[in-house]
Motif scaffolding. Structure first.
Motif, mmCIF file in Angstrom:
data_model
loop_
_atom_site.group_PDB
_atom_site.id
_atom_site.type_symbol
_atom_site.label_atom_id
_atom_site.label_comp_id
_atom_site.label_asym_id
_atom_site.label_seq_id
_atom_site.Cartn_x
_atom_site.Cartn_y
_atom_site.Cartn_z
ATOM 1 N N UNK A 150 0.871 -1.166 0.113
ATOM 2 C CA UNK A 150 0.056 0.080 0.107
ATOM 3 C C UNK A 150 1.156 1.263 -0.032
ATOM 4 N N UNK A 151 0.465 2.287 -0.435
ATOM 5 C CA UNK A 151 0.940 3.667 -0.581
ATOM 6 C C UNK A 151 1.821 3.834 0.717
ATOM 7 N N UNK A 152 3.383 3.977 0.502
ATOM 8 C CA UNK A 152 4.169 4.462 1.709
ATOM 9 C C UNK A 152 4.077 3.586 2.962
ATOM 10 N N UNK A 153 3.842 2.342 2.684
ATOM 11 C CA UNK A 153 3.923 1.198 3.629
ATOM 12 C C UNK A 153 4.813 -0.017 3.097
ATOM 13 N N UNK A 154 4.960 -0.809 4.115
ATOM 14 C CA UNK A 154 5.931 -1.913 3.679
ATOM 15 C C UNK A 154 5.311 -3.055 2.818
ATOM 16 N N UNK A 155 5.973 -4.211 2.455
ATOM 17 C CA UNK A 155 5.500 -5.118 1.670
ATOM 18 C C UNK A 155 4.959 -6.316 2.462
ATOM 19 N N UNK A 156 3.623 -6.730 2.207
ATOM 20 C CA UNK A 156 3.272 -7.565 2.935
ATOM 21 C C UNK A 156 3.003 -8.941 2.140
ATOM 22 N N UNK B 54 -12.869 -10.180 -10.001
ATOM 23 C CA UNK B 54 -13.865 -9.198 -9.470
ATOM 24 C C UNK B 54 -13.043 -8.105 -8.743
ATOM 25 N N UNK B 55 -12.444 -7.308 -9.356
ATOM 26 C CA UNK B 55 -11.560 -6.340 -8.695
ATOM 27 C C UNK B 55 -12.630 -5.295 -7.966
ATOM 28 N N UNK B 56 -12.166 -4.555 -7.012
ATOM 29 C CA UNK B 56 -12.678 -3.304 -6.246
ATOM 30 C C UNK B 56 -11.818 -2.451 -6.298
ATOM 31 N N UNK B 57 -12.175 -1.045 -6.095
ATOM 32 C CA UNK B 57 -11.299 -0.082 -5.700
ATOM 33 C C UNK B 57 -10.512 -0.392 -4.631
ATOM 34 N N UNK B 58 -10.693 -1.105 -3.603
ATOM 35 C CA UNK B 58 -9.818 -1.068 -2.568
ATOM 36 C C UNK B 58 -8.787 -2.227 -2.964
ATOM 37 N N UNK B 59 -8.786 -2.771 -3.839
ATOM 38 C CA UNK B 59 -7.463 -3.753 -4.398
ATOM 39 C C UNK B 59 -6.693 -3.165 -4.987
ATOM 40 N N UNK C 137 9.018 -1.521 8.152
ATOM 41 C CA UNK C 137 8.187 -0.500 7.576
ATOM 42 C C UNK C 137 8.719 0.417 6.600
ATOM 43 N N UNK C 138 9.982 0.461 6.590
ATOM 44 C CA UNK C 138 10.919 1.335 5.477
ATOM 45 C C UNK C 138 11.213 2.491 6.092
ATOM 46 N N UNK C 139 12.238 3.086 5.439
ATOM 47 C CA UNK C 139 12.723 4.464 5.992
ATOM 48 C C UNK C 139 13.022 5.133 4.681
ATOM 49 N N UNK C 140 12.359 6.068 4.553
ATOM 50 C CA UNK C 140 12.435 7.090 3.154
ATOM 51 C C UNK C 140 13.620 8.043 3.462
#
Lengths: 116, 113
Positions: free
Chosen positions: A39-45, A83-88, B105-108
């Motif tokens: 997700x934007x500005x988040x880590x990889x899950x 069945x994609x939705x905006x939250x995907x 969580x990453x560091x920019x």
């Protein structure tokens, strides 16, 4: 060196449709590939571990019927968002084991999915 | 279970000054530790990895990290920042023999002229 190609790099789709993302190991065979969501500005899950010739292993909370993973060959794994939705909407990244276990994981360049 | 904590969400430096990105880890097993870099809308590139050999690990682009078991730390450093170093950096841990990578969580890193 090991290269993983991910396609497409960007995709926009309408709500309710399905989207397929491909992850290919170009110069090596990968029995195991991994799919991540960021997700934007988040880590990889980690979403799931894809094993060639067998069913994928999904992480807790990931809907396997929504995120279909197929690893039919040693060089290709696909992730289909059904069945994609905006939250995907998210950034999806794959990685592959180039033969050195965790020491040799190679990442694709990612796919930006936008569902409108 | 393994986990990593990246202590700073953002780090700002001037070009030519040292870089320090902090990472602490937790692992029930002997860990393997990695630093990855991600430029905007790109995949991840491995900077360096610690695999229980030398505790001071040298990576690409002048980066290095030191594994300190007593402090459970694996901080990333570079003597002199370059504008092209501006990116997101992820500290990653896994246990030997385990496939899963656990990301911080990453560091920019922001680099100003």
């Amino acid at each position: 060196g090991a290269v993983v190609s991910q396609h497409p790099s960007r995709v926009i789709c309408k709500s309710g449709t399905s989207v397929k993302i491909e992850c290919r190991s170009l110069d090596f065979q990968a029995t195991t590939m991994f799919w991540y969501r960021q997700f934007p500005k988040q880590s990889l899950m980690l979403m799931a571990t894809s094993n060639e010739g067998s069913k994928a292993t999904y992480e807790q909370g990931v809907e396997k019927d929504k995120f279909l993973i197929n690893h039919a060959s040693l060089t290709l794994s696909t992730l289909t968002v059904t069945s994609a939705h905006p939250e995907d909407s998210s950034f999806y990244i794959c990685s592959a084991d180039s033969g050195q276990g965790t020491y040799g994981y190679t990442f694709g360049s990612g796919t930006r999915l936008t569902v409108v | 279970a393994q986990s990593v904590t990246q202590l700073d969400s953002h780090v700002s430096v001037s070009e030519g000054t040292p870089v320090l990105l902090r990472c602490n880890y937790s692992s029930s097993y002997s860990p393997s530790l990695f630093w990855y870099v991600q430029h905007p809308n790109k995949g991840l590139q491995l900077l360096l990895k610690y695999t229980s050999a030398a505790t001071l690990v040298k990576g690409i682009n002048g980066f290095e990290a030191e594994f300190k078991k007593s402090e459970t730390s694996f901080h990333l450093t570079k003597p002199s920042a370059h504008m092209s170093d501006a990116a997101e950096y992820f500290c990653v841990v896994t246990a030997a023999g385990f496939q899963k990578l656990v990301f911080g969580t990453g560091t920019r890193l922001l680099v100003s002229p």
